[in-house]
Design an enzyme around this catalytic site. Structure first.
Site, PDB file in Angstrom:
ATOM      1  N   ASP A  11       0.862  -1.179   0.000  1.00 14.87           N
ATOM      2  CA  ASP A  11       0.000   0.000   0.000  1.00 14.87           C
ATOM      3  C   ASP A  11       0.902   1.234   0.000  1.00 14.87           C
ATOM      4  OD1 ASP A  11      -2.086   1.750   0.147  1.00 14.87           O
ATOM      5  OD2 ASP A  11      -2.967   0.912   1.963  1.00 14.87           O
ATOM      6  N   ASP A 105      -2.716   2.312  -6.134  1.00 18.58           N
ATOM      7  CA  ASP A 105      -1.655   2.335  -5.121  1.00 18.58           C
ATOM      8  C   ASP A 105      -1.650   1.119  -4.205  1.00 18.58           C
ATOM      9  OD1 ASP A 105      -4.067   2.999  -3.937  1.00 18.58           O
ATOM     10  OD2 ASP A 105      -3.171   4.382  -2.507  1.00 18.58           O
ATOM     11  N   GLU A 106      -2.326   0.059  -4.597  1.00 20.38           N
ATOM     12  CA  GLU A 106      -2.483  -1.069  -3.667  1.00 20.38           C
ATOM     13  C   GLU A 106      -2.581  -2.373  -4.449  1.00 20.38           C
ATOM     14  OE1 GLU A 106      -5.573  -2.278  -0.039  1.00 20.38           O
ATOM     15  OE2 GLU A 106      -5.979  -0.551  -1.318  1.00 20.38           O
TER      16      GLU A 106
END
Length: 460
Positions: A11, A105-106
């Site tokens: 993350d 983003d993960e």
């Protein structure tokens, strides 16, 4: 569940805001809030400096401004964020063929499937190297969680924030989970959390103590069984490399409620055209047309119509959306409209032209009657979005700090410069124009690619 912590969850830390701080030296170490800046905008990401004031994602922007009036408020640059995301996902795919992105983003990574890790020591080494590689390639930081299941890996990455690494050793899961809030478990949102709290259940250990039968009674069979299993740290979900797209949609939120029914209809037609362009861009078609309407009182209505077969014909989608709008009462005003297509396929049923009244069966795609209507060009004052890149013929690269009253204020700096000077220009200054974002790390624009080998990362 596996016996080694070989599922990794990455993350990126305050991704949008961190990317803006890295891009703009004058904002480093300061409160930065990224999101919609209109009266009804919401926060997309807040930097850790802004979170100190209580600002968080999905908060109304008006509330954020009250909490942090001196923060920098910026409009998102999604193309820029996607470029960085592609670099990060490239690093993950070098570790394993099983990478499951959840957002820009993960992502989850099955390290065992790629042979990158097989026990706790090798998994930890991969996590340490990955964080270093991300910093080298993007200049940003990410938090890494390692565990034997997806649920636990995500919990571990949350504990690692910001810029850390946490490994949950197999066999320690129950002790770790016990005192945690029920909201920690996947699928427990505010409503379910409140329902459990009213039943006297606030921690994961209390879920276990209540027993599976009580969970089923409170939440229903499927949810109760699933939640009880996760409370016992049982999560057999596999990392899935490709997530099938279930729908394509577009929506707009309006700063001022739309009351004119004709205007509402025109907006729906425009959204239908945008949706079809996105659908065609993905090489897809769909059977079910969906209309979303959020009214003045925040009530949200969804209507859908399923066609005989999949289509990517703009006329068909426009007509279906218009029919759906006919069934919605917009008296009082509309604050949001959306059009979507689901039931996706990678082909189009040829005889669907018949569903669009007045359409010719032999009209080829791309003719004027099928093409999205072009908006007439009307001279308007140039708009400058806060945070977006510009270039001046004399002063070089900069970014917009703000604009209004016919003026635009620009700070001239680059990711590798010192904090720059601020200058103000007329909004129609011929020497000032939009610019592409600069790479955060010298020589890593993303165009040439990144080569990853066993020893780390090098420019390709």
């Amino acid at each position: 569940m596996r016996s080694a912590p070989t599922i990794l969850h990455l993350d990126m830390d305050a991704f949008f805001a961190s990317a803006e701080q890295a891009s703009k030296p004058s904002l480093r170490g300061k409160a930065v809030i990224v999101g919609g800046l209109g009266p009804r905008g919401v926060v997309a990401t807040a930097s850790y400096e802004a979170r100190v004031f209580g600002v968080h994602s999905a908060m109304p922007m008006a509330q954020a401004r009250r909490l942090a009036p001196n923060a920098a408020y910026l409009v998102p640059r999604f193309a820029f964020y996607r470029t960085i995301s592609d670099q990060v996902m490239g690093l993950l795919r070098a570790l394993s063929p099983l990478v499951e992105p959840l957002s820009l983003d993960e992502a989850f990574v099955d390290l065992e499937a790629g042979g990158a890790a097989w026990d706790e020591e090798s998994a930890r080494l991969v996590g340490v190297r990955l964080r270093a590689d991300i910093r080298a390639v993007t200049g940003l930081t990410g938090s890494v969680g390692l565990a034997a299941s997806k649920m636990l890996a995500k919990i571990a990455s949350e504990q690692a924030k910001p810029d850390g690494l946490v490994v949950i050793e197999p066999g320690t899961e129950r002790v770790l989970l016990g005192p945690m809030s029920v909201r920690t478990l996947p699928g427990v949102g505010p409503a379910t959390g409140d329902h459990l709290r009213r039943a006297g259940i606030t921690t994961i250990e209390e879920i276990v103590e209540a027993g599976e039968d009580e969970l089923v009674r409170l939440l229903g069979k499927a949810h109760g069984h699933g939640l009880y299993a996760m409370a016992l740290a049982r999560d057999e979900r596999a990392v899935v490399a490709e997530r099938e797209t279930k729908s394509v949609s577009v929506e707009d939120t309006y700063d001022i409620d739309i009351h004119d029914r004709v205007r509402v209809g025109l907006e729906v037609q425009r959204l239908a055209d945008r949706c079809v362009r996105r659908l065609r861009g993905a090489g897809l078609s769909g059977r079910t047309i969906v209309l979303k309407v959020r009214r003045y009182d925040f009530s949200t209505l969804t209507r859908s119509e399923t066609l005989r077969g999949p289509t990517d014909d703009p006329a068909v989608v426009r007509e279906a959306a218009a029919r759906l709008l006919d069934s919605v009462d917009t008296t009082g005003g509309v604050r949001l409209l959306g059009v979507g297509v689901s039931g996706l396929a990678d082909y189009t049923q040829e005889d669907l032209f018949a569903q669009a009244a007045g359409e010719r069966a032999d009209a080829p795609v791309g003719e004027t009657e099928d093409a999205p209507a072009e908006e007439p060009e009307v001279p308007v004052e140039r708009r400058w979005a806060a945070g977006h890149d510009v270039r001046h013929a004399e002063y070089g690269h900069g970014w917009v700090q703000g604009s209004g009253l016919g003026r635009v204020t620009v700070r001239f700096e680059t990711p590798e410069s010192e904090p720059g000077r601020v200058r103000t220009f007329r909004v129609d200054d011929p020497d000032l124009g939009p610019a592409e974002p600069l790479p955060l790390v010298r020589g890593r624009s993303g165009e040439g690619g990144v080569v990853v080998d066993g020893g780390g990362v090098r420019a390709g």
